[in-house]
Structures are given as structure tokens and as C-alpha cells.
Scaffold this motif. Structure first.
Motif, PDB file in Angstrom:
ATOM      1  N   ARG A  53       0.828  -1.206   0.000  1.00 22.05           N
ATOM      2  CA  ARG A  53       0.000   0.000   0.000  1.00 22.05           C
ATOM      3  C   ARG A  53       0.863   1.257   0.000  1.00 22.05           C
ATOM      4  NH1 ARG A  53      -4.936   1.772   0.359  1.00 22.05           N
ATOM      5  NH2 ARG A  53      -5.737  -0.348   0.301  1.00 22.05           N
ATOM      6  N   GLU A  54       1.904   1.259   0.803  1.00 21.46           N
ATOM      7  CA  GLU A  54       2.799   2.420   0.824  1.00 21.46           C
ATOM      8  C   GLU A  54       3.456   2.629  -0.538  1.00 21.46           C
ATOM      9  OE1 GLU A  54       5.484   1.582   3.951  1.00 21.46           O
ATOM     10  OE2 GLU A  54       4.093   2.148   5.570  1.00 21.46           O
ATOM     11  N   LYS A  55       3.882   1.536  -1.166  1.00 23.45           N
ATOM     12  CA  LYS A  55       4.535   1.628  -2.470  1.00 23.45           C
ATOM     13  C   LYS A  55       3.567   2.104  -3.540  1.00 23.45           C
ATOM     14  CE  LYS A  55       7.299  -1.131  -5.697  1.00 23.45           C
ATOM     15  NZ  LYS A  55       7.860  -2.492  -5.961  1.00 23.45           N
ATOM     16  N   VAL A  56       2.335   1.553  -3.531  1.00 28.14           N
ATOM     17  CA  VAL A  56       1.333   1.933  -4.532  1.00 28.14           C
ATOM     18  C   VAL A  56       0.903   3.384  -4.349  1.00 28.14           C
ATOM     19  CG1 VAL A  56      -1.046   1.527  -5.268  1.00 28.14           C
ATOM     20  CG2 VAL A  56       0.512  -0.403  -4.965  1.00 28.14           C
ATOM     21  N   GLU A  57       0.661   3.784  -3.112  1.00 23.70           N
ATOM     22  CA  GLU A  57       0.254   5.170  -2.865  1.00 23.70           C
ATOM     23  C   GLU A  57       1.341   6.150  -3.277  1.00 23.70           C
ATOM     24  OE1 GLU A  57      -0.832   5.340   1.216  1.00 23.70           O
ATOM     25  OE2 GLU A  57      -2.846   4.492   0.891  1.00 23.70           O
ATOM     26  N   LYS A  58       2.584   5.774  -3.047  1.00 21.54           N
ATOM     27  CA  LYS A  58       3.700   6.633  -3.459  1.00 21.54           C
ATOM     28  C   LYS A  58       3.756   6.743  -4.981  1.00 21.54           C
ATOM     29  CE  LYS A  58       8.672   7.236  -2.768  1.00 21.54           C
ATOM     30  NZ  LYS A  58       9.897   6.657  -2.132  1.00 21.54           N
ATOM     31  N   GLY A  59       3.568   5.622  -5.683  1.00 22.78           N
ATOM     32  CA  GLY A  59       3.581   5.637  -7.138  1.00 22.78           C
ATOM     33  C   GLY A  59       2.421   6.411  -7.723  1.00 22.78           C
ATOM     34  N   ILE A  60       1.229   6.262  -7.143  1.00 25.27           N
ATOM     35  CA  ILE A  60       0.060   6.988  -7.632  1.00 25.27           C
ATOM     36  C   ILE A  60       0.218   8.484  -7.383  1.00 25.27           C
ATOM     37  CG2 ILE A  60      -2.408   7.352  -7.250  1.00 25.27           C
ATOM     38  CD1 ILE A  60      -2.706   4.380  -6.794  1.00 25.27           C
TER      39      ILE A  60
END
Length: 228
Positions: A53-60
């Protein structure tokens, strides 16, 4: 106590209650082992979910930033035209794997082509580099987004199974096993009382028979003396 009165205190019922207790104890152990293993698997998924979730939110967030910059330097018609005909397509397959009687989903995606540059559906002449960055950012987190959806759904299913297993463990531990133990104790007590009562009656019958035999002997001796 009401349940005890409904039980017929016989040896057949005692055997039945002992078998029920043995089955409940064995089932309680198996369910506890299942609950512990589910908790272990659940914690692993929770940690993976947090990282994804942290990685996806950062990418988005990075993609949104690039997209805002791209829109600032391009007309809305140009942005809409750039995405009107996608260059790539994705097919999603859903399979399942069994983990401790829980069917967890497995998402597999296949793109139309394996070329990573097929994500751009427009030419570079009339678009900004920020738009390229936005598309690249979304593409880079797409696989992680898919895995995040898979992990979150698995967490939901596993949490539900953990709760159901916990309820069954509590029911066995606090209701079924104690009730069977109390029933066995009650039946055993009644059988012991009946056995003691039977022994007392047999002893009384034996005493009466001995007393009758003694009186019979005395009468026989008396008749024998009279006959002499």
C-alpha cells in the motif's frame, strides 16, 4: 442441571458421552492449531499489505503530480486525444489456492504484447514529458496494485475464517467439553449409587437367606429330637 436430568444414566449413555468428549477434545486441538496457523499466515499478509500500500500510494502520488503538470502545459483536447486509443490491453485471470480451508484468490494478468514501450498510445511530438512520466508511473505500479488487491481480499477472507474458527474453539472449550465432562461425572455418580444400592440389597438378601437357613436348621434339629 436441567441438561443432566435429561440424560439417561446408563452405561451405554456413559460410553456415548466419553466418545463425544474424546471427539470434542481432538477437534479442539485441531481447531486451535488451525487458528494459530491462520494467524501466522494472516500476519504475513498484513505486513505485505502495508508495504504494498505504501509503495502503490507513493507511485500513484507521483503519477498524479506528473499528470497535473502535463495538463498544465497541454490543452484538455490534446490530453483526451492522447488516450483515446489505448496501445496496450490487459487480460485478467483469477485462480484460487487453498490455505487452511480458505480459498484465496490469485490474480494473473497478461498484456497483449510484452514490449514495455507499448504503454504509450500517442506520439511524442505533441505531448509533454510530464505525461510520459505519469503513464510510466502508473504502469510501474500496476503489478503492485494487482497484488495489493489480491492480498487485501485474502486478508478479508482469512480474517473471517479466523473469527469463525475462534468461535468454534470457544464453543468447544467453554460449552461442549465442560458439558460432556459434567454429564460423564453425573452418569458415573448415578451408576456408582445404583451399584452400591444393588450391593446393599444383595447383602440384605444374603442375610435373610442365611437367617432362614439357620431357622430351618433349628427346626430340623428340634423335629429330630422330638422324633427320638
Amino acid at each position: 442441571m436441567a441438561q443432566k436430568k435429561q440424560i439417561n444414566p446408563t452405561r451405554m449413555e456413559l460410553t456415548k458421552q466419553k466418545k463425544k468428549l474424546a471427539t470434542a477434545v481432538r477437534g479442539h486441538k485441531l481447531l486451535k492449531d488451525k487458528r494459530d496457523e491462520l494467524m501466522r499466515q494472516f500476519l504475513i499478509l498484513i505486513r505485505e499489505n502495508k508495504e504494498l500500500r505504501e509503495k502503490v500510494e507513493k507511485g500513484i502520488a507521483a503519477a498524479n503530480k506528473d499528470f497535473v503538470l502535463a495538463k498544465a502545459g497541454m490543452e484538455d483536447e490534446e490530453v483526451n486525444a492522447a488516450f483515446i486509443a489505448p496501445a496496450q490491453s490487459v487480460a485478467l485471470n483469477v485462480n484460487f489456492k487453498n490455505v487452511m480451508s480458505v480459498e484465496l484468490p490469485i490474480f494473473e494478468c497478461k498484456t497483449r504484447t510484452a514490449d514495455e514501450n507499448d504503454i504509450y498510445s500517442y506520439g511524442y511530438a505533441f505531448t509533454s514529458s510530464d505525461l510520459d512520466g505519469a503513464v510510466a508511473s502508473i504502469s510501474s505500479v500496476f503489478t503492485d496494485m494487482l497484488r495489493l488487491a489480491e492480498v487485501e481480499k485474502s486478508c478479508q477472507l482469512m480474517a473471517r475464517e479466523i473469527e469463525n474458527t475462534r468461535r468454534r474453539v470457544n464453543a468447544l472449550e467453554h460449552v461442549i467439553i465442560p458439558t460432556a465432562q459434567e454429564n460423564i461425572k453425573y452418569i458415573q455418580m448415578k451408576l456408582d449409587e445404583n451399584e452400591r444400592s444393588t450391593q446393599i440389597r444383595l447383602m440384605k438378601v444374603k442375610d435373610m437367606m442365611l437367617e432362614d437357613a439357620h431357622h430351618y436348621k433349628e427346626k430340623a434339629e428340634a423335629k429330630f429330637r422330638e422324633a427320638q
